[in-house]
Design a protein around this motif. Structure first.
Motif, PDB file in Angstrom:
ATOM      1  N   ILE A 187       0.843  -1.191   0.000  1.00  0.00           N
ATOM      2  CA  ILE A 187       0.000   0.000   0.000  1.00  0.00           C
ATOM      3  C   ILE A 187       0.879   1.242   0.000  1.00  0.00           C
ATOM      4  CG2 ILE A 187      -1.763   1.285   1.264  1.00  0.00           C
ATOM      5  CD1 ILE A 187      -2.678  -1.388   2.448  1.00  0.00           C
ATOM      6  N   GLU A 188       0.735   2.080  -1.000  1.00  0.00           N
ATOM      7  CA  GLU A 188       1.503   3.312  -1.076  1.00  0.00           C
ATOM      8  C   GLU A 188       0.756   4.422  -0.335  1.00  0.00           C
ATOM      9  OE1 GLU A 188       2.460   4.289  -5.076  1.00  0.00           O
ATOM     10  OE2 GLU A 188       3.911   2.666  -5.287  1.00  0.00           O
ATOM     11  N   GLN A 189       1.472   5.094   0.560  1.00  0.00           N
ATOM     12  CA  GLN A 189       0.896   6.189   1.319  1.00  0.00           C
ATOM     13  C   GLN A 189       1.795   7.418   1.211  1.00  0.00           C
ATOM     14  OE1 GLN A 189       0.249   4.778   5.336  1.00  0.00           O
ATOM     15  NE2 GLN A 189      -1.799   4.042   4.825  1.00  0.00           N
ATOM     16  N   ILE A 190       1.157   8.556   1.030  1.00  0.00           N
ATOM     17  CA  ILE A 190       1.887   9.824   0.902  1.00  0.00           C
ATOM     18  C   ILE A 190       1.691  10.621   2.194  1.00  0.00           C
ATOM     19  CG2 ILE A 190       2.133  11.965  -0.412  1.00  0.00           C
ATOM     20  CD1 ILE A 190       0.820  10.457  -2.782  1.00  0.00           C
ATOM     21  N   ALA A 191       2.792  11.000   2.804  1.00  0.00           N
ATOM     22  CA  ALA A 191       2.734  11.839   3.999  1.00  0.00           C
ATOM     23  C   ALA A 191       2.825  13.299   3.573  1.00  0.00           C
ATOM     24  CB  ALA A 191       3.868  11.490   4.950  1.00  0.00           C
ATOM     25  N   ALA A 192       1.840  14.090   3.997  1.00  0.00           N
ATOM     26  CA  ALA A 192       1.817  15.521   3.666  1.00  0.00           C
ATOM     27  C   ALA A 192       2.030  16.337   4.938  1.00  0.00           C
ATOM     28  CB  ALA A 192       0.491  15.896   3.024  1.00  0.00           C
ATOM     29  N   PRO A 193       2.716  17.448   4.842  1.00  0.00           N
ATOM     30  CA  PRO A 193       2.950  18.284   6.036  1.00  0.00           C
ATOM     31  C   PRO A 193       1.650  18.901   6.533  1.00  0.00           C
ATOM     32  CG  PRO A 193       3.675  19.424   4.071  1.00  0.00           C
ATOM     33  CD  PRO A 193       3.320  18.042   3.636  1.00  0.00           C
ATOM     34  N   LYS A 194       1.659  19.263   7.809  1.00  0.00           N
ATOM     35  CA  LYS A 194       0.492  19.949   8.362  1.00  0.00           C
ATOM     36  C   LYS A 194       0.424  21.364   7.790  1.00  0.00           C
ATOM     37  CE  LYS A 194       3.051  21.568  12.397  1.00  0.00           C
ATOM     38  NZ  LYS A 194       3.147  21.546  13.872  1.00  0.00           N
ATOM     39  N   LEU A 202      -4.470  14.849  -5.237  1.00  0.00           N
ATOM     40  CA  LEU A 202      -3.890  13.507  -5.133  1.00  0.00           C
ATOM     41  C   LEU A 202      -4.934  12.489  -4.695  1.00  0.00           C
ATOM     42  CD1 LEU A 202      -0.465  14.417  -3.476  1.00  0.00           C
ATOM     43  CD2 LEU A 202      -0.777  13.381  -5.732  1.00  0.00           C
ATOM     44  N   ARG A 203      -5.763  12.868  -3.724  1.00  0.00           N
ATOM     45  CA  ARG A 203      -6.810  11.948  -3.270  1.00  0.00           C
ATOM     46  C   ARG A 203      -7.839  11.689  -4.360  1.00  0.00           C
ATOM     47  NH1 ARG A 203      -7.425  14.759   2.733  1.00  0.00           N
ATOM     48  NH2 ARG A 203      -5.782  13.523   3.765  1.00  0.00           N
ATOM     49  N   ALA A 204      -8.138  12.709  -5.160  1.00  0.00           N
ATOM     50  CA  ALA A 204      -9.081  12.534  -6.270  1.00  0.00           C
ATOM     51  C   ALA A 204      -8.529  11.567  -7.312  1.00  0.00           C
ATOM     52  CB  ALA A 204      -9.388  13.892  -6.907  1.00  0.00           C
ATOM     53  N   GLN A 205      -7.197  11.488  -7.414  1.00  0.00           N
ATOM     54  CA  GLN A 205      -6.563  10.567  -8.361  1.00  0.00           C
ATOM     55  C   GLN A 205      -6.446   9.144  -7.803  1.00  0.00           C
ATOM     56  OE1 GLN A 205      -2.790  12.422  -9.203  1.00  0.00           O
ATOM     57  NE2 GLN A 205      -3.744  14.327  -9.913  1.00  0.00           N
ATOM     58  N   GLY A 206      -6.880   8.966  -6.547  1.00  0.00           N
ATOM     59  CA  GLY A 206      -6.844   7.633  -5.949  1.00  0.00           C
ATOM     60  C   GLY A 206      -5.685   7.390  -5.010  1.00  0.00           C
ATOM     61  N   SER A 207      -4.848   8.397  -4.755  1.00  0.00           N
ATOM     62  CA  SER A 207      -3.708   8.226  -3.858  1.00  0.00           C
ATOM     63  C   SER A 207      -4.158   8.294  -2.400  1.00  0.00           C
ATOM     64  CB  SER A 207      -2.653   9.307  -4.113  1.00  0.00           C
ATOM     65  OG  SER A 207      -2.135   9.209  -5.427  1.00  0.00           O
ATOM     66  N   ASN A 208      -3.438   7.597  -1.529  1.00  0.00           N
ATOM     67  CA  ASN A 208      -3.681   7.661  -0.087  1.00  0.00           C
ATOM     68  C   ASN A 208      -2.780   8.742   0.498  1.00  0.00           C
ATOM     69  OD1 ASN A 208      -5.319   5.427  -0.449  1.00  0.00           O
ATOM     70  ND2 ASN A 208      -3.698   3.972   0.068  1.00  0.00           N
ATOM     71  N   VAL A 209      -3.365   9.796   1.019  1.00  0.00           N
ATOM     72  CA  VAL A 209      -2.601  10.921   1.554  1.00  0.00           C
ATOM     73  C   VAL A 209      -2.958  11.112   3.022  1.00  0.00           C
ATOM     74  CG1 VAL A 209      -1.971  13.351   1.309  1.00  0.00           C
ATOM     75  CG2 VAL A 209      -2.633  12.020  -0.716  1.00  0.00           C
ATOM     76  N   ILE A 210      -1.937  11.123   3.879  1.00  0.00           N
ATOM     77  CA  ILE A 210      -2.118  11.356   5.301  1.00  0.00           C
ATOM     78  C   ILE A 210      -1.427  12.671   5.655  1.00  0.00           C
ATOM     79  CG2 ILE A 210      -1.609  10.519   7.623  1.00  0.00           C
ATOM     80  CD1 ILE A 210      -1.589   7.689   6.461  1.00  0.00           C
ATOM     81  N   GLN A 211      -2.177  13.601   6.208  1.00  0.00           N
ATOM     82  CA  GLN A 211      -1.582  14.880   6.611  1.00  0.00           C
ATOM     83  C   GLN A 211      -1.145  14.784   8.068  1.00  0.00           C
ATOM     84  OE1 GLN A 211      -4.063  18.354   6.104  1.00  0.00           O
ATOM     85  NE2 GLN A 211      -2.272  19.690   5.840  1.00  0.00           N
ATOM     86  N   HIS A 269       4.140   3.704   7.740  1.00  0.00           N
ATOM     87  CA  HIS A 269       3.967   2.991   6.468  1.00  0.00           C
ATOM     88  C   HIS A 269       4.026   3.929   5.260  1.00  0.00           C
ATOM     89  CE1 HIS A 269       2.984  -0.605   8.707  1.00  0.00           C
ATOM     90  NE2 HIS A 269       2.050   0.053   9.380  1.00  0.00           N
ATOM     91  N   ALA A 270       4.438   5.167   5.476  1.00  0.00           N
ATOM     92  CA  ALA A 270       4.530   6.108   4.361  1.00  0.00           C
ATOM     93  C   ALA A 270       5.596   5.657   3.369  1.00  0.00           C
ATOM     94  CB  ALA A 270       4.859   7.504   4.879  1.00  0.00           C
ATOM     95  N   THR A 271       5.264   5.715   2.092  1.00  0.00           N
ATOM     96  CA  THR A 271       6.211   5.366   1.030  1.00  0.00           C
ATOM     97  C   THR A 271       6.666   6.594   0.254  1.00  0.00           C
ATOM     98  OG1 THR A 271       4.359   4.937  -0.478  1.00  0.00           O
ATOM     99  CG2 THR A 271       5.236   3.050   0.761  1.00  0.00           C
ATOM    100  N   HIS A 272       5.902   7.711   0.374  1.00  0.00           N
ATOM    101  CA  HIS A 272       6.224   8.946  -0.329  1.00  0.00           C
ATOM    102  C   HIS A 272       5.907  10.126   0.598  1.00  0.00           C
ATOM    103  CE1 HIS A 272       5.548   6.000  -3.528  1.00  0.00           C
ATOM    104  NE2 HIS A 272       6.257   6.782  -4.358  1.00  0.00           N
ATOM    105  N   LYS A 294       5.175  18.747  -4.750  1.00  0.00           N
ATOM    106  CA  LYS A 294       5.515  17.561  -5.520  1.00  0.00           C
ATOM    107  C   LYS A 294       5.631  16.350  -4.614  1.00  0.00           C
ATOM    108  CE  LYS A 294       8.107  19.975  -9.166  1.00  0.00           C
ATOM    109  NZ  LYS A 294       9.403  20.060  -9.888  1.00  0.00           N
ATOM    110  N   VAL A 295       5.410  15.158  -5.196  1.00  0.00           N
ATOM    111  CA  VAL A 295       5.508  13.900  -4.447  1.00  0.00           C
ATOM    112  C   VAL A 295       6.883  13.303  -4.666  1.00  0.00           C
ATOM    113  CG1 VAL A 295       4.597  11.569  -4.186  1.00  0.00           C
ATOM    114  CG2 VAL A 295       3.034  13.458  -4.662  1.00  0.00           C
ATOM    115  N   GLU A 296       7.566  12.993  -3.550  1.00  0.00           N
ATOM    116  CA  GLU A 296       8.880  12.364  -3.636  1.00  0.00           C
ATOM    117  C   GLU A 296       8.840  11.018  -2.915  1.00  0.00           C
ATOM    118  OE1 GLU A 296      11.829  14.908  -1.987  1.00  0.00           O
ATOM    119  OE2 GLU A 296      11.776  16.350  -3.668  1.00  0.00           O
ATOM    120  N   LYS A 297       9.570  10.067  -3.455  1.00  0.00           N
ATOM    121  CA  LYS A 297       9.632   8.736  -2.848  1.00  0.00           C
ATOM    122  C   LYS A 297      10.564   8.764  -1.648  1.00  0.00           C
ATOM    123  CE  LYS A 297      10.179   3.868  -4.077  1.00  0.00           C
ATOM    124  NZ  LYS A 297      10.493   2.903  -5.168  1.00  0.00           N
ATOM    125  N   LEU A 298      10.162   8.091  -0.583  1.00  0.00           N
ATOM    126  CA  LEU A 298      11.003   8.017   0.614  1.00  0.00           C
ATOM    127  C   LEU A 298      12.012   6.885   0.509  1.00  0.00           C
ATOM    128  CD1 LEU A 298       8.286   8.568   3.365  1.00  0.00           C
ATOM    129  CD2 LEU A 298      10.084  10.154   2.691  1.00  0.00           C
TER     130      LEU A 298
END
Length: 388
Positions: free
Chosen positions: A330-337, A350-359, A371-374, A384-388
């Motif tokens: 499961i790919e998860q994107i961590a976004a800053p507060k 990003l969420r509209a495109q189907g990505s999992n984003v956690i702020q 479990h963040a991957t990006h 921009k989204v960067e891979k971790l």
């Protein structure tokens, strides 16, 4: 109970963790969408009912009755059953809740519960998915159901090396009736066929009416041409026997035409669930797996218990079994507060495109999203989204 044991689950029951739950849920949605495209309408049935409602199959299938959990309803004092199979519930819907004239097609997906595992290394709480067709006793209905089942197996990503087994209870049942055998002898024969015990079968059938035919049924169960050559003319002229024999051959031919690369085997003395099936029976197997991926058959008259006997055919499968060994990272994107509009717009896009984003929350950093991957970063004023 010591606190060290409070997290343990009963035997035959297990949690499904995110990496596999994602696979199972995706298949459930895809399967139900596929069934809808074939005209099968989705129904939800209750997890628990009065035992009388669930007994439309269990009256003729002792195995199902033994698999059903039974409890006392504290409101009415009546006996309730936890569904062990959803077919009786759909039959009740067809008979009384949503009766229609002509052919009715239904599909369903939900957890059922068994008192004991129904096979080696199987769960007691399968996630059952299936389809039922009411109102047609034609061979076309059986072929449609088989085609739908095979297509659904293909949707699940299983290889082309799957194997289809075909059988028909009418061959054995009509031979028993023609020979005038008692229920006790019928049960003994059924057991011998199930165990493939040919030496015992040869001895047991020596003194039976049409004993040579009963032996031939077991000896040539997988070869219809050899069976026909070794049956007596009287038995093969029996109308019920001949109809069942022709149904198996015709079904094999029609399915092979639709699925030319499918390996189809015949086993006319595979008598699982013999007491409630009334015609064609089938099961799909994968290499190196003992339990079927899906199975079904014809069970005409199932609605008689509810006052509306109808021809019926259907199949079911366990989604857990279909997805066994399959996991998805499961790919998860961590976004800053923050509440910056550009940041919130980027997260929403990003969420509209189907990505999992956690702020991130409060003073959290990336360690709070193990479990963040990006990660979402601001680079020169652009998110921009960067891979971790």
């Amino acid at each position: 109970m010591p606190i060290s044991e409070t997290w343990l689950l009963p035997d035959g029951v297990a949690d499904v963790l995110p990496e596999q739950a994602q696979v199972i849920e995706t298949l459930r949605r895809d399967a139900l969408d596929f069934l809808a495209s074939r005209g099968y309408q989705l129904v939800y049935t209750p997890f628990i009912e009065y035992i009388e409602s669930l007994s439309s199959l269990s009256e003729s299938n002792q195995d199902l009755d033994l698999a059903t959990f039974k409890v006392i309803d504290q409101l009415s004092g009546r006996l309730l059953g936890v569904r062990a199979d959803m077919t009786p519930q759909v039959a009740r819907i067809d008979a009384h809740v949503h009766p229609v004239e002509g052919v009715a097609r239904y599909c369903y997906a939900g957890t059922v519960l068994h008192t004991k595992p129904q096979g080696f290394n199987t769960t007691r709480a399968p996630l059952q998915l299936g389809a039922e067709l009411f109102g047609s006793d034609s061979l076309d209905a059986d072929v449609e159901m088989l085609d739908v089942m095979l297509s659904l197996i293909k949707t699940s990503g299983h290889p082309d090396s799957i194997h289809l087994d075909l059988g028909h209870v009418g061959l054995f049942r009509s031979l028993v009736k023609h020979a005038g055998l008692s229920k006790s002898v019928e049960r003994q024969l059924s057991d011998l066929y199930q165990r493939k015990a040919l030496p015992e079968l040869a001895e047991f059938t020596q003194e039976l009416n049409f004993g040579a035919d009963f032996y031939a049924l077991g000896r040539y169960a997988s070869d219809l041409d050899a069976l026909q050559a070794n049956l007596s003319a009287e038995i093969f002229a029996d109308a019920a026997f001949k109809q069942a024999f022709d149904s198996v051959k015709a079904t094999q031919s029609e399915i092979q035409a639709r699925w030319p690369n499918l390996h189809i085997g015949i086993d006319i003395v595979e008598l699982r669930s013999y007491h409630y099936h009334t015609g064609l029976m089938y099961a799909v197997y994968a290499p190196n797996r003992a339990a079927p991926l899906a199975q079904g058959g014809r069970y005409d008259g199932v609605g008689q218990h509810f006052g509306r006997a109808r021809p019926a055919t259907g199949f079911s499968c366990d989604l857990y079994a279909l997805c066994a060994g399959k996991f998805k990272k499961i790919e998860q994107i961590a976004a800053p507060k923050g509440t910056d509009k550009a940041l919130l717009d980027a997260i929403a896009a990003l969420r509209a495109q189907g990505s999992n984003v956690i702020q991130l929350l409060g003073s959290d950093d990336l360690t709070s999203v193990p479990h963040a991957t990006h990660q979402l970063v601001n680079a020169a004023g652009e998110w921009k989204v960067e891979k971790l």
